[in-house]
Design an enzyme around this catalytic site. Structure first.
Site, short mmCIF file in Angstrom:
data_model
loop_
_atom_site.label_atom_id
_atom_site.label_comp_id
_atom_site.label_asym_id
_atom_site.label_seq_id
_atom_site.Cartn_x
_atom_site.Cartn_y
_atom_site.Cartn_z
N CYS A 402 0.83 -1.21 0.00
CA CYS A 402 0.00 0.00 0.00
C CYS A 402 0.86 1.26 0.00
O CYS A 402 0.34 2.36 -0.06
CB CYS A 402 -0.97 -0.01 1.17
N HIS A 403 2.19 1.10 0.08
CA HIS A 403 3.06 2.27 0.01
C HIS A 403 3.83 2.33 -1.30
O HIS A 403 4.84 3.00 -1.41
CB HIS A 403 4.07 2.25 1.18
#
Ligand SMILES: Cc1ncc(COP(=O)(O)O)c(C=O)c1O
Length: 462
Positions: A402-403
């Site tokens: 998610c980063h």
């Protein structure tokens, strides 16, 4: 697992992808040599061979899971709330899945609520704690606290975004006070004493993950629960809120044994796609509504005893149940296989790169997930993203999926854990799975070596 196709075609042809996959690893480790190795050697130069080492980002659904999901879509499409056979059939599948999920974590079926995933389960716990605190204060409990005092939640500075971002939101919107306890830069763990030192009269929840998604570090949840329980015991008699304990077990399930009794938590987050299940999740709540309050985030048709209404996603729930059953049956062999493969990977990397690499999950005396190898190339000094980009076979990431839009800035989790800036910039997260073989490891170590050489040569010609 060596994949004979590009990543896109892997995803679009799960049958092929799954054909070798998801036999119990005791079988898998025996089955790796032979035919497939031969094929692997023959085509080693072929960049179409892909080795997926990003099992902390997601796992492919087990063949058994795909089968159960397909069967349920075909045969159990009835509304589980309908009283006739088609509905009853769907309800039975849901009941059975609930029992399997409960068994996987050592809890009771009635303490499991299905959710859309880990993000929802985590949000549910956090918002529930805030709302309960507010209600209790309104109803004149928490008598020792001054009027208008906000609930206080303790968490760590290395949590997944699905915990830290709702908490930042609650803080910003002045609905809660939050303490982000720093993990120790020596042990990589959240230290129990630091959490206890952060407790305030208005503390109502502690939320600490069971294992970190980037370093794999396992947090001391059992010790923490004993300390929190002893503090919490007398709080209601003192007019203070009880302190509830939540752990996000997304990364631990299917890799190490997880037992809610041993952990002593009120809430535990379950995420299907991290243990070869479908992309839904569940929340375990110890003695729901009695010892551990839960307030819904959604209101609707009363499903999941009103805690999470909406017509149940029968096929995915059935698949989650199957994935949980596989974990209950085989967790120790999954763990043993992953650990030996990961250890072999680290040994090979050490032999090939010597002191040019740094292992970022190695903290003295700290346990970490058996499948995770977070490693940095120190010389030549390049970014983790650059190292991976020159690999022909390896599919991995530099940190949390998610980063992935973080650009080239180093992982805050690694920096918070005491990893030096240069190493954090050069880090890649390699996470092995149930079927990753030593041949796969040999291939990707060579791959990483040739990728590093590419930058060495480039540096020489500068
Ligand atoms: C530790 C942890 N918690 C929660 C989640 C969220 O799960 P999901 O994105 O499936 O909702 C993840 C997924 O990456 C995770 O690694």
């Amino acid at each position: 697992m060596t994949l004979h196709s590009s990543f896109l075609s892997i995803v679009s042809s799960p049958g092929r992808f799954l054909s070798r996959a998801h036999r119990p690893p005791d079988m898998a480790s025996n089955s790796v040599p032979g035919k497939e190795n031969h094929c692997l050697k023959k085509d080693e130069s072929n960049s179409q061979h892909k080795v997926y080492l990003d099992y902390n980002a997601t796992t492919p659904p087990a063949a058994e899971v795909v089968e159960v999901v397909a069967e349920a879509m075909r045969d159990a499409w009835g509304n589980p709330s309908s009283g006739y056979a088609a509905g009853r059939n769907a309800k039975e599948l849901i009941d059975s899945a609930r029992a399997h999920v409960a068994k996987m974590v050592g809890g009771k079926p009635e303490d499991v609520v299905f959710t859309s995933g880990g993000t929802e389960a985590n949000n549910m716990v956090l918002f529930s704690a805030v709302e309960r605190f507010t209600r209790e204060s309104r109803e004149g409990q928490n008598t020792t606290l001054e009027e208008g005092v906000l609930p206080h939640i303790i968490t760590s500075n290395v949590e997944h975004d699905s915990v830290s971002l709702p908490l930042l939101h609650l803080e910003k919107s002045r609905k809660a006070e939050v303490t982000f306890v720093k993990v120790s830069t020596v042990t990589g763990r959240v230290e129990v004493d630091d959490v206890i030192a952060a407790v305030r009269p208005n503390t109502c929840l502690v939320s600490i993950m069971l294992a970190n998604n980037e370093t794999g570090v396992i947090m001391p949840i059992s010790d923490l629960s004993r300390r929190v329980a002893s503090i919490s015991q007398n709080r209601s008699a003192q007019g203070l809120p009880q302190i509830l304990l939540h752990t996000d077990a997304a990364q631990a399930l299917g890799k190490v044994e997880v037992d809610v009794q041993e952990l002593g938590v009120n809430y535990l987050t379950i995420v299907g796609h991290k243990f070869y299940g479908p992309r839904i999740g569940a929340l375990y709540i110890h003695s729901i509504g009695h010892l551990s309050p839960l307030l819904p985030m959604l209101y609707g048709g009363g499903q999941e005893r009103n805690f999470r209404p909406g017509t149940e996603n029968t096929p995915m729930i059935a698949g989650l149940g199957k994935a949980a059953e596989l974990v209950s049956l085989h967790c120790s062999s999954y763990r043993a296989h992953m650990k030996s493969t990961r250890d072999y990977l680290e040994q090979r990397l050490q032999v090939v790169f010597g002191d040019r690499i740094r292992f970022n999950s190695h903290f003295p005396g700290t346990e970490w997930l058996p499948n995770t190898c977070n490693v940095s190339l120190l010389r030549p000094s390049i970014l983790g993203r650059e190292w991976l980009s020159q690999c022909r076979h390896l599919l991995a990431s530099v940190g949390a999926a998610c980063h992935s839009d973080r650009g080239d800035s180093p992982s805050p989790v690694l920096l918070s854990s005491g990893v030096p800036l240069e190493a954090a910039r050069g880090a890649v997260r390699l996470s092995v799975g149930r079927e990753t073989s030593q041949e796969d490891v040999d291939m990707i170590v060579k791959d990483l070596e040739q990728a590093a050489k590419h930058y060495e040569v480039k540096a020489e010609h500068k």
